[in-house]
Design an enzyme around this catalytic site. Structure first.
Site, PDB file in Angstrom:
ATOM      1  N   SER A   1       6.317 -17.951   2.069  1.00 50.89           N
ATOM      2  CA  SER A   1       6.738 -17.419   3.366  1.00 50.89           C
ATOM      3  C   SER A   1       8.183 -16.937   3.271  1.00 50.89           C
ATOM      4  O   SER A   1       8.930 -17.306   2.367  1.00 50.89           O
ATOM      5  CB  SER A   1       6.597 -18.478   4.457  1.00 50.89           C
TER       6      SER A   1
ATOM      7  N   GLU B   1       0.825  -1.212   0.000  1.00 47.91           N
ATOM      8  CA  GLU B   1       0.000   0.000   0.000  1.00 47.91           C
ATOM      9  C   GLU B   1       0.857   1.260   0.000  1.00 47.91           C
ATOM     10  O   GLU B   1       0.511   2.254  -0.637  1.00 47.91           O
ATOM     11  CB  GLU B   1      -0.971   0.019   1.178  1.00 47.91           C
TER      12      GLU B   1
END
Length: 142
Positions: free
Chosen positions: A96, A66
């Site tokens: 991961s 973001e």
């Protein structure tokens, strides 16, 4: 940010605000391609961005994504008249990561006058895709 060089924009982004979430998790803007309209930043993967299992927290990936998507929009609008603000984010955590550095790169999917949609890819040092995010920003009048 029209009229500023790549270096000036990266310096501005890296020094924007004192106590922000991006600074807390050590996001650093590293590259800007003004021609292809892409923005990149790194984030260290360390315990403060882990979830309890000792791997990169998906929320930290979302913050990196973001931050990149919002900054990309704000670079390419008239900042004297408008703000680009996030209104939607869709993030897929694909692999991961326990430690090291991840690098995110944002690019526009659509760049309209009132809405931008960006794609953000977060990769590890080997180039493996860790996260894929799409984000929508509304471009609003100040």
């Amino acid at each position: 940010m029209k009229g500023l060089s790549k270096e000036q924009i990266l310096d501005f982004l890296n020094n924007w605000g004192n106590e922000t979430l991006a600074k807390t998790i050590e996001i650093k803007f590293t590259d800007l391609d003004l021609t292809n309209e892409t923005l990149s930043a790194t984030m260290p993967v360390q315990p403060k961005v882990h979830q309890p299992f000792g791997i990169l927290h998906g929320g930290a990936s979302c913050v990196l994504a973001e931050t990149l998507g919002s900054c990309l929009s704000n670079i390419f609008i008239d900042g004297d008249k408008y703000y680009g603000v996030g209104t939607n984010i869709n993030s897929n955590h694909l692999r991961s990561k326990k430690d090291g550095i991840v690098t995110g790169t944002a690019r526009f999917i659509r760049k309209g006058k009132t809405m931008h949609v960006s794609e953000i890819e977060i990769r590890d040092e080997k180039g493996e895709l860790i996260n894929h995010t799409t984000m929508t920003n509304n471009i609003i009048t100040k």
